[in-house]
Design a protein around this motif. Sequence first.
Motif, PDB file in Angstrom:
ATOM      1  N   THR A   8      19.188 -48.481  86.300  1.00 15.77           N
ATOM      2  CA  THR A   8      20.068 -48.636  85.142  1.00 15.77           C
ATOM      3  C   THR A   8      19.222 -49.011  83.921  1.00 15.77           C
ATOM      4  O   THR A   8      18.135 -49.565  84.048  1.00 15.77           O
ATOM      5  N   THR A  32      20.360 -43.741  84.666  1.00 18.89           N
ATOM      6  CA  THR A  32      21.620 -43.983  83.981  1.00 18.89           C
ATOM      7  C   THR A  32      21.433 -44.963  82.832  1.00 18.89           C
ATOM      8  O   THR A  32      20.616 -45.875  82.886  1.00 18.89           O
ATOM      9  N   LEU A  53      22.723 -39.328  84.851  1.00 18.75           N
ATOM     10  CA  LEU A  53      24.152 -39.622  84.816  1.00 18.75           C
ATOM     11  C   LEU A  53      24.409 -40.656  83.712  1.00 18.75           C
ATOM     12  O   LEU A  53      24.321 -41.861  83.945  1.00 18.75           O
ATOM     13  N   LEU A  66      28.831 -43.131  89.841  1.00 20.18           N
ATOM     14  CA  LEU A  66      27.374 -43.131  89.896  1.00 20.18           C
ATOM     15  C   LEU A  66      26.882 -43.134  91.333  1.00 20.18           C
ATOM     16  O   LEU A  66      26.012 -42.335  91.716  1.00 20.18           O
TER      17      LEU A  66
END
Length: 240
Positions: A8, A32, A53, A66
Amino acid sequence: MAKTAIVTGASSGIGRESAIELSKAGWNVVLTARRVDALRETASQCSSLYMVLPGDITDEVFVKKLFRETVAQFGRVDLLFNNAGVNSPAVALEDISLETFQTVISVNLVGPFLCAREAVRAFKAQTPIGGRIINNGSISAHTPRPMSAPYTMSKHAITGLSKCLALDGRAFDITCTQLDIGACITGPGVLQPDGSRAIESTFDVAHVAAAVVHLASLPPDVGVPHFTIMASKMPFAGRG
């Protein structure tokens, strides 16, 4: 079979460098963050299979998507690097708005909780079971900077999350490391306890990425509860 990592905050900084180094080490990487163009820039530097994503980790629906799409694409997930986070301006406690406080807590705590929860679900459902979570804790998880209540509170809470994940995951080959990182970038000077500003020692973010790859490569029977990495001359104990 290559292992798969979700990173992330992969659009810049620590997240970007860590994703790239994991990719170089042969990991599939799922990138992401909210900025799709920046994520694509990260992806362009990856040398293994990847998936981009874009989305908001404070959105429960997105976080479920996700992990669902990661498993659909790569078969399993082996690592979550809970890296995304935000800070707030250094202002006196009485001048911090509720909106600012809630934003920091949402991104720095609610988001990691949601991602960790879905990671644990995936780890328990796959064969072989298990996986690793690395939470970006920060030096502020131990010792605050002046005028940093929202950020410091969020990072102290990450310590609690990390300990619970390590404890509750023990029976399922799930490990959790809190990675506490010192300043990697220079700036106009950092606020000191006496009210002055000073340029503090920093270090190359590449060393953080290398630490992430090292932690990720450990076997499931090896746990590292805490890992602190910082410039050797950075103020830490007492921030003095």
